[in-house]
Design an enzyme around this catalytic site. Sequence first.
Site, PDB file in Angstrom:
ATOM      1  N   LYS A  99       0.841  -1.197   0.000  1.00 55.70           N
ATOM      2  CA  LYS A  99       0.000   0.000   0.000  1.00 55.70           C
ATOM      3  C   LYS A  99       0.876   1.247   0.000  1.00 55.70           C
ATOM      4  CE  LYS A  99      -0.609  -0.200   5.040  1.00 55.70           C
ATOM      5  NZ  LYS A  99      -1.590  -0.254   6.135  1.00 55.70           N
ATOM      6  N   TYR A 147      14.962  31.835   2.734  1.00 57.61           N
ATOM      7  CA  TYR A 147      13.814  32.644   3.125  1.00 57.61           C
ATOM      8  C   TYR A 147      13.850  33.014   4.607  1.00 57.61           C
ATOM      9  CZ  TYR A 147      11.414  31.633  -1.302  1.00 57.61           C
ATOM     10  OH  TYR A 147      11.058  31.551  -2.628  1.00 57.61           O
TER      11      TYR A 147
END
Length: 813
Positions: free
Chosen positions: A482, A708
């Site tokens: 999965k 940033y």
Amino acid sequence: MTFSLTSIISALNAKVSGSFEDFKPENISIDSRSLQNGNGTLFFALTGSHHDGHQYIQQLINKGVRNFVVQYIPDGLENKANFLVVENTLFALQQMAGYYRSLFSFPIIGITGSNGKTIVKEWLNFLLSPDYSVVRSPKSYNSQVGVPLSVFGINEQHDLGIFEAGISQKGEMEKLENIIQPNIGVFTSIGSAHDEGFLSQEEKIAEKTKLFNHCSLVVLEKNPLIEHYISQPKLTWSFTDKNATLFVSQKWAENTATRLTLVYQDQTFEVTLPFTDEFSIQNAMNCIGVLLYLNTSISVITERIQNLYPIEIRLQAKKGINNCIIIDDSYSSDYQSLKIALDFLEQQKLHQKKTIIVSDIFQSGLPTEVLYQKVFSTLQNNHIDRIITIGETISNYLSKLPHVISFSSTADFLKQFNTQSFQNETVLVKGARSFNFDEIVVLLEEKKHETVMEINLDAITYNLNFYRSKLKPETKVMVMLKAFGYGNGGFEIAKLLEHLKVDYLGVAFADEGVELRKAGISTPIIVLNPENYSFNTMIAYDLEPEIYSINGLHSFLKIAQEKNISQYPIHIKLDTGMHRLGFEAAQLDELIAVLKNNNFVAVKSIFSHLAASDDKQFDAFTYKQFECYQENSKKLTETLHIKPIRHILNTSGIFNYPEMQMEMVRLGIGLYGIGNSDYENQQLQNVSTLKSIISQIRIVEKGESVGYSRKFIANKPTTVASIPIGYADGIRRSLGNQKSYVTINGQRADIIGNICMDTLMVDVTRVNCKEGDEVIIFGERPKVTELAEFLNTIPYEILTGISQRVKRVFYKN
């Protein structure tokens, strides 16, 4: 040379069943799935705790195989083939390989150590091939099975052999020494690999050096600890000890090269190596030692050693253009490795159409006509749809095969290359290094940015076998795929697991199962979170639903009735304390009432999920869950008169509670190299390595900022490298600002500033690196478990968070 069925029977002291005509094996096989099996095959039915080659003898007989080495003859097959019956088929394979090796008298070089075995073997092959007809181990075939299969590659034309030997526990090396019977030994290094199989490093050294018991000489770096265990004559080398046979008196680096001044038997000479890293220099020194022992002239050594090149020992499966899969084996071309590559092609093929691009084949030791007749037959048996030959020789000999397109050189092929001529197919690119097939791979490979996640298929196999070793032979294994195989990949891993004969695959949603079916996966697939609207799709693609509620059961039964389906397999989920999904005890009577006398479905398994199997402090709760499961599953089985598969164990449950294994277990994150304790992690191999490169390096002066929000302010001149990977690729922003690090050339580089969408920055002030160098985001160091600790989360979240835009590359050694 006497190597026929008669001589093999004598060598193995085998009991014979069948009407034998003497037979000279053309192919020694242990894999029933190989398309190379045929009437020239001698098949060894190997057995283990979770596999038995005897089960596939009937289908091999159907393919034309007539000769088998077995531990027993399967019922009903007594008169259908010829059987050599032995006590142990693996020992018989090793014994026969030792006998075969003894038929040849030329020198054999045996290589062992913790690291560098394959590189030294390939470099020695490159350095010695102009003077010898060399046979060598293909790829990394150095195990208890790999070594005997390698030895069978020897033929009468060879006059030098190079074989590597790897071990993981005591008692193994003597078996390999009996097979290889080396005359010259090379000990590459000693490290931590396979430490778990030995009580101490000294014990590991003592075991490894048994490879040299009958050698005339052993080449190694001067090391008193290792030398203590080697009684044979030694040619040692050293950078520091002048008493070494070969002493490096000077060493200096020049850009991308290293110059060494060497002293050997009163001779002083210089060599230039096209590397600067210590690992490559050490491997090159071992090669120089062997060349000196073989009386190679100094002038030849200096000329050839400067032309060494990086070794790519891996078979890699990559996504290609136009929905193709590219199998990259563009650095070697010999008959043995061709057969291995073709088996990998068959294992990894996504499409029925198969293409091979293949160059002239070198270093076979066979006469040219004999070699290409073998290549002709091998390609024919593998049902290759299109064969593109590059090289004058191979083009001449394979011209009569159907669908052959020939080019005299790689340049000619590239001139006529058309991207539209490769569509929805699996393409094996197999060429000698001199043909520069890497240029072809670049054109065929799907273009994505320079960040990739490499998936080690050998490590997946190892981890699967580790957990299987905890189980009873009859216990089935379901593997969870999965979430795109926990972020590692879907169908590529499913192909391997199908090859390894796992019993079930588990996915979360129906669309994941559909993709696997479209990729050709036929193993039973359980869908663990089926939505009611997907039941029609599941039936269409032969997917088996988990049923965890009465509403879900009624919905599925309605569709089964409409389609007039009977006995469709379903899997009943019981809630025993996880309280996520499943039937509770109070709902069992209603469940029984619906299922009783119902022919539309068949309960294939009844299972539950342990909530705390990873934490032994909750032992009492776990045992209470198991008791509840046993009680409720017993009520279902006895009332409905059924005998379904029962399973409750997940990865950590297999490790911590093997007594609860019942008929099946479910293996999840452990397959991908991540356990739930330090001890468990030590037993597993790393599967996933997330890599990028340095795109730019700059100097940031004191007081200047990076990234940033100016989160990093340099307090001194700082060398900063930018890496093209960011939070859009799945790297969490919270790993920035020196919370985590990457590894560059084996050195730690802290992540500084805020991580950007597509870029992160690292401090490389103390790191020896340049633009274009490889960067490890996670793998062996740092490990995924380390990143999870930094983030106060679990490794699952790290792996499943890696974006689909990051290209996955699957490889095996």
